[in-house]
Scaffold this active site. Sequence first.
Site, PDB file in Angstrom:
ATOM      1  N   HIS A  24      17.642 -13.722 -26.758  1.00 27.59           N
ATOM      2  CA  HIS A  24      18.796 -13.454 -25.899  1.00 27.59           C
ATOM      3  C   HIS A  24      18.607 -12.188 -25.073  1.00 27.59           C
ATOM      4  O   HIS A  24      19.114 -12.090 -23.961  1.00 27.59           O
ATOM      5  CB  HIS A  24      20.071 -13.386 -26.742  1.00 27.59           C
ATOM      6  CG  HIS A  24      20.507 -14.720 -27.247  1.00 27.59           C
ATOM      7  ND1 HIS A  24      20.275 -15.133 -28.538  1.00 27.59           N
ATOM      8  CD2 HIS A  24      21.131 -15.749 -26.634  1.00 27.59           C
ATOM      9  CE1 HIS A  24      20.751 -16.351 -28.696  1.00 27.59           C
ATOM     10  NE2 HIS A  24      21.266 -16.758 -27.553  1.00 27.59           N
ATOM     11  N   HIS A  30      15.923 -21.641 -24.838  1.00 28.40           N
ATOM     12  CA  HIS A  30      15.809 -22.065 -26.232  1.00 28.40           C
ATOM     13  C   HIS A  30      16.802 -23.201 -26.506  1.00 28.40           C
ATOM     14  O   HIS A  30      17.750 -23.409 -25.764  1.00 28.40           O
ATOM     15  CB  HIS A  30      16.021 -20.886 -27.190  1.00 28.40           C
ATOM     16  CG  HIS A  30      17.336 -20.188 -27.024  1.00 28.40           C
ATOM     17  ND1 HIS A  30      17.560 -19.250 -26.040  1.00 28.40           N
ATOM     18  CD2 HIS A  30      18.494 -20.297 -27.697  1.00 28.40           C
ATOM     19  CE1 HIS A  30      18.795 -18.811 -26.122  1.00 28.40           C
ATOM     20  NE2 HIS A  30      19.402 -19.438 -27.126  1.00 28.40           N
ATOM     21  N   CYS A  65      29.218 -24.185 -32.200  1.00 25.64           N
ATOM     22  CA  CYS A  65      27.955 -24.173 -31.463  1.00 25.64           C
ATOM     23  C   CYS A  65      26.983 -23.235 -32.157  1.00 25.64           C
ATOM     24  O   CYS A  65      27.384 -22.287 -32.821  1.00 25.64           O
ATOM     25  CB  CYS A  65      28.144 -23.788 -30.004  1.00 25.64           C
ATOM     26  SG  CYS A  65      29.064 -22.296 -29.734  1.00 25.64           S
ATOM     27  N   HIS A  67      22.298 -22.855 -33.001  1.00 21.77           N
ATOM     28  CA  HIS A  67      20.907 -23.182 -32.705  1.00 21.77           C
ATOM     29  C   HIS A  67      20.287 -23.869 -33.924  1.00 21.77           C
ATOM     30  O   HIS A  67      20.489 -23.401 -35.047  1.00 21.77           O
ATOM     31  CB  HIS A  67      20.115 -21.909 -32.433  1.00 21.77           C
ATOM     32  CG  HIS A  67      20.737 -21.021 -31.408  1.00 21.77           C
ATOM     33  ND1 HIS A  67      21.637 -20.026 -31.744  1.00 21.77           N
ATOM     34  CD2 HIS A  67      20.601 -20.983 -30.070  1.00 21.77           C
ATOM     35  CE1 HIS A  67      22.025 -19.418 -30.638  1.00 21.77           C
ATOM     36  NE2 HIS A  67      21.421 -19.969 -29.612  1.00 21.77           N
ATOM     37  N   GLU A 112      19.999 -21.705 -22.397  1.00 23.94           N
ATOM     38  CA  GLU A 112      19.920 -22.722 -23.425  1.00 23.94           C
ATOM     39  C   GLU A 112      19.758 -24.133 -22.882  1.00 23.94           C
ATOM     40  O   GLU A 112      20.319 -24.475 -21.843  1.00 23.94           O
ATOM     41  CB  GLU A 112      21.176 -22.676 -24.313  1.00 23.94           C
ATOM     42  CG  GLU A 112      21.293 -21.373 -25.063  1.00 23.94           C
ATOM     43  CD  GLU A 112      22.435 -21.338 -26.037  1.00 23.94           C
ATOM     44  OE1 GLU A 112      22.322 -20.582 -27.020  1.00 23.94           O
ATOM     45  OE2 GLU A 112      23.441 -22.037 -25.836  1.00 23.94           O
TER      46      GLU A 112
END
Length: 173
Positions: A24, A30, A65, A67, A112
């Site tokens: 980030h 990513h 949300c 990853h 993202e």
Amino acid sequence: MLPPVILVNEQDEPVGTMEKLEAHQKGLLHRAFSVFVVNKNGEMLLQQRAQDKYHSGGLWTNTCCSHPLPGEDDLAAAHRRLMEEMGFDCELREVFSFTYRAAFDNGLTEHEFDHVFFGTYDGAVLPDAAEVQATRYLSLDAIRQLLLTAPDTFTPWFHLAFPKIAAFIEEQG
């Protein structure tokens, strides 16, 4: 130290991993996912991000949300984080994906490839206070109105994903 994220190219093909905060800080693309859950009345479950999140604290967004971890399937990751953040799980299906980039005042950048999942749920919601400050169900029309009248109260990715997920929900009847 935060867990690693999966770095990807524009086709969502993995090209490596990196610690989440570093990815980030550098604004590197990513893999991520966003979960949108509605109840039987078609109202969307929104969460207000905890105030001390590393970015977008206090803003309203979709149900969950995060990853996926390296080697973790996107759907499995969505189920894992839904349980961790919101205290429940439900059937999910991927409905679309999109890429976005958003820079924040604290110097971090979200870049993202976001996989969007949809589910329906009517049970208890038990959010993790470290992740979620508040929750609420709102109709799609109420959300549309808030996006017009109070746009700064929502996360950048919610603005991008909401029109497409709302159209999908409305098509489902």
